[in-house]
Each structure stands twice: as C-alpha cells, then as structure tokens.
Write an enzyme that holds these catalytic residues in place. Structure first.
Site, PDB file in Angstrom:
ATOM      1  N   THR A 143      -6.369   5.143  -1.802  1.00 47.13           N
ATOM      2  CA  THR A 143      -7.335   5.902  -1.004  1.00 47.13           C
ATOM      3  C   THR A 143      -6.882   6.156   0.431  1.00 47.13           C
ATOM      4  O   THR A 143      -7.627   6.764   1.206  1.00 47.13           O
ATOM      5  CB  THR A 143      -8.674   5.152  -0.984  1.00 47.13           C
ATOM      6  OG1 THR A 143      -8.443   3.796  -0.561  1.00 47.13           O
ATOM      7  CG2 THR A 143      -9.315   5.137  -2.355  1.00 47.13           C
ATOM      8  N   GLU A 144      -5.674   5.736   0.775  1.00 48.89           N
ATOM      9  CA  GLU A 144      -5.229   5.850   2.170  1.00 48.89           C
ATOM     10  C   GLU A 144      -5.282   7.284   2.690  1.00 48.89           C
ATOM     11  O   GLU A 144      -5.709   7.527   3.827  1.00 48.89           O
ATOM     12  CB  GLU A 144      -3.783   5.324   2.311  1.00 48.89           C
ATOM     13  CG  GLU A 144      -3.629   3.837   2.136  1.00 48.89           C
ATOM     14  CD  GLU A 144      -3.380   3.430   0.682  1.00 48.89           C
ATOM     15  OE1 GLU A 144      -2.973   2.288   0.455  1.00 48.89           O
ATOM     16  OE2 GLU A 144      -3.616   4.270  -0.232  1.00 48.89           O
ATOM     17  N   VAL A 145      -4.871   8.246   1.876  1.00 43.91           N
ATOM     18  CA  VAL A 145      -4.801   9.634   2.320  1.00 43.91           C
ATOM     19  C   VAL A 145      -6.181  10.151   2.742  1.00 43.91           C
ATOM     20  O   VAL A 145      -6.291  11.032   3.598  1.00 43.91           O
ATOM     21  CB  VAL A 145      -4.179  10.513   1.215  1.00 43.91           C
ATOM     22  CG1 VAL A 145      -5.093  10.640   0.022  1.00 43.91           C
ATOM     23  CG2 VAL A 145      -3.773  11.869   1.734  1.00 43.91           C
TER      24      VAL A 145
END
Length: 247
Positions: free
Chosen positions: A124-126
C-alpha cells in the site's frame, strides 16, 4: 508501571515461536516492536536449543506495515530484515490474517512462509506517496517481476493463492497449522549444521542485494517519508479520508 511485551514467545520440540503481539496497532512495525523482535531473534541465534523459528502474530493482522505514528528508522528496519536472512536457523512465517506494506518485507525475509487461505496482502506504500524501498531488499528476490509490478504500482489487495503463485508464500491452506506442521517436522529431522549451511546457499544472492543496495534504498525511504506529499498521504490515511491525488 510495566509495559506489556511486544513479542510473545513459546517453544515446542526445538521450534521457537515468536508472535508479534501488538494487536491494538495491527502489529504495525513501530520502533519498539522492531527493537523487541530483533532482541528475540538474537536470543534464538545464540540458543543451541532452538532448531528453527516460527514468526507469527496475535490478532487478525500479521503486520499492517510501518507504524506511521512511531516508525522505525529505515536503518533499523534494514537491520531487522538482514538479521532474519542471516539467522543461522530457518525462519518460517505463519500468517493467519492480513499483511500490508512493510509486513510483506518481514514475510519475504523468512525462509519459508505459510498462510491461511483467507489471508490477504497488499503493498500500500504507493497510495500514501512513498515506495516499498527498504522491503524490496527481501521482496524483489522472491517475487515474479510482472506480478510484483502490478501489486507495487496499484497497491491493490491480493489473496493467498496469488501470493503463492508469485513466490511470496510457500504454501497456503484452510488450516494454516496443518500446512505448517509437515514443514516443522522436516526441520526437526534436519541437522543444525545442515540447516545453517543450506540456508547460506539459499540466501547468498539476497545478502548480495543488501550489500549493494541497502544504503541507497535506506536513503530513498527516508527522503520519501519526509516529503510533503508523503506527509499529506499519511495524514489522510490516519484521518481515514482520500488524499488529494485520488481521481
């Protein structure tokens, strides 16, 4: 006032189980949790009575990724991932829940990984304006490149079957302990020296990536997390609203 331990420990027939035990934060990787896990792993490395380590969790989430309120230093996370890779005993991840972001770096650092069928996964970093920089040290050597590009770039959730197909999991099943037990039986039948030397063969290329890329990826992670865009993304996440770039 005493502080509850962040790692629950148990041992059965030479297998030490370390459970991430901060369910209130969904086992997010805080500075304190990273430090506690590093200490427990060091104990296992030094203890001749430990044949293998199972890394698991309490609650419904293996790890939600970095704790945005109390994140570990990128160097500390790199050190923890390398410690798992270098541990002279096999480390087996046991997942009976969900794994997000930095938790997948932890999962990929383990030598073997099994999960319940209902477990879900996502990079989920993006979506908060950063990148899975540090965890790429362990994830990239494990995963199919095309599948990884899809999951890195979209942040979409995927299931245990896809995680097995892409190489992030060894196996999955409806009863995770039924999947795990034959693995542990095999490790218990194996000589400690044989396990240690075989693990060195399997992790040699991963450690080459640490030597080559860790400093650059650590610096990139620190720069991204300190950026205005990432601060906005993290604030939106904590406030449970969409960040401004969502169309």
């Amino acid at each position: 006032m005493t502080t509850a331990p962040l790692i629950a420990r148990a041992r059965v027939r030479g297998v030490e189980t370390l459970a991430l035990d901060s369910p209130g934060s969904r086992n997010a990787l805080s500075a304190a949790l990273v430090d506690a896990l590093a200490g427990a792993l060091a104990d296992c490395a030094a203890d001749s009575g430990v044949r293998a380590v199972v890394l698991t969790h309490t609650g419904t989430t293996f790890s939600a990724g970095a704790d945005l309120r109390d994140p570990p230093a990128p160097e500390a996370l790199v050190g923890l991932l390398r410690q798992i890779v270098e541990l002279p005993k096999p480390v087996v991840a046991r997942v009976a829940g969900h794994v997000r972001a930095g938790g997948l770096g932890l999962l990929a650092a383990c030598d073997l990984a099994v999960a319940a069928t209902e477990s879900t996964f996502a990079f989920t970093e993006v979506r908060i304006g950063v990148a899975p920089a540090v965890i790429s040290l362990t994830v990239v050597p494990r995963a199919d490149p095309r599948a990884l590009a899809r999951h890195y770039l979209t942040g979409s959730r995927f299931d245990a079957a896809e995680a097995v197909r892409t190489g992030l999991l060894t196996a999955a099943g409806d009863d995770v302990d039924a999947v795990l037990e034959p693995v542990l039986d095999g490790l218990r039948k194996s000589a400690p020296q044989g396990l240690a030397e075989t693990k060195r063969l399997l992790t040699a290329r991963v450690l080459e990536a640490f030597d080559r890329d860790a400093a650059d990826l650590t610096a990139r992670s620190a720069r991204l997390f300190a950026s205005p865009r990432a601060r906005e993304g993290m604030t939106a996440f904590l406030e449970r609203r969409e960040p401004p770039w969502v169309l």
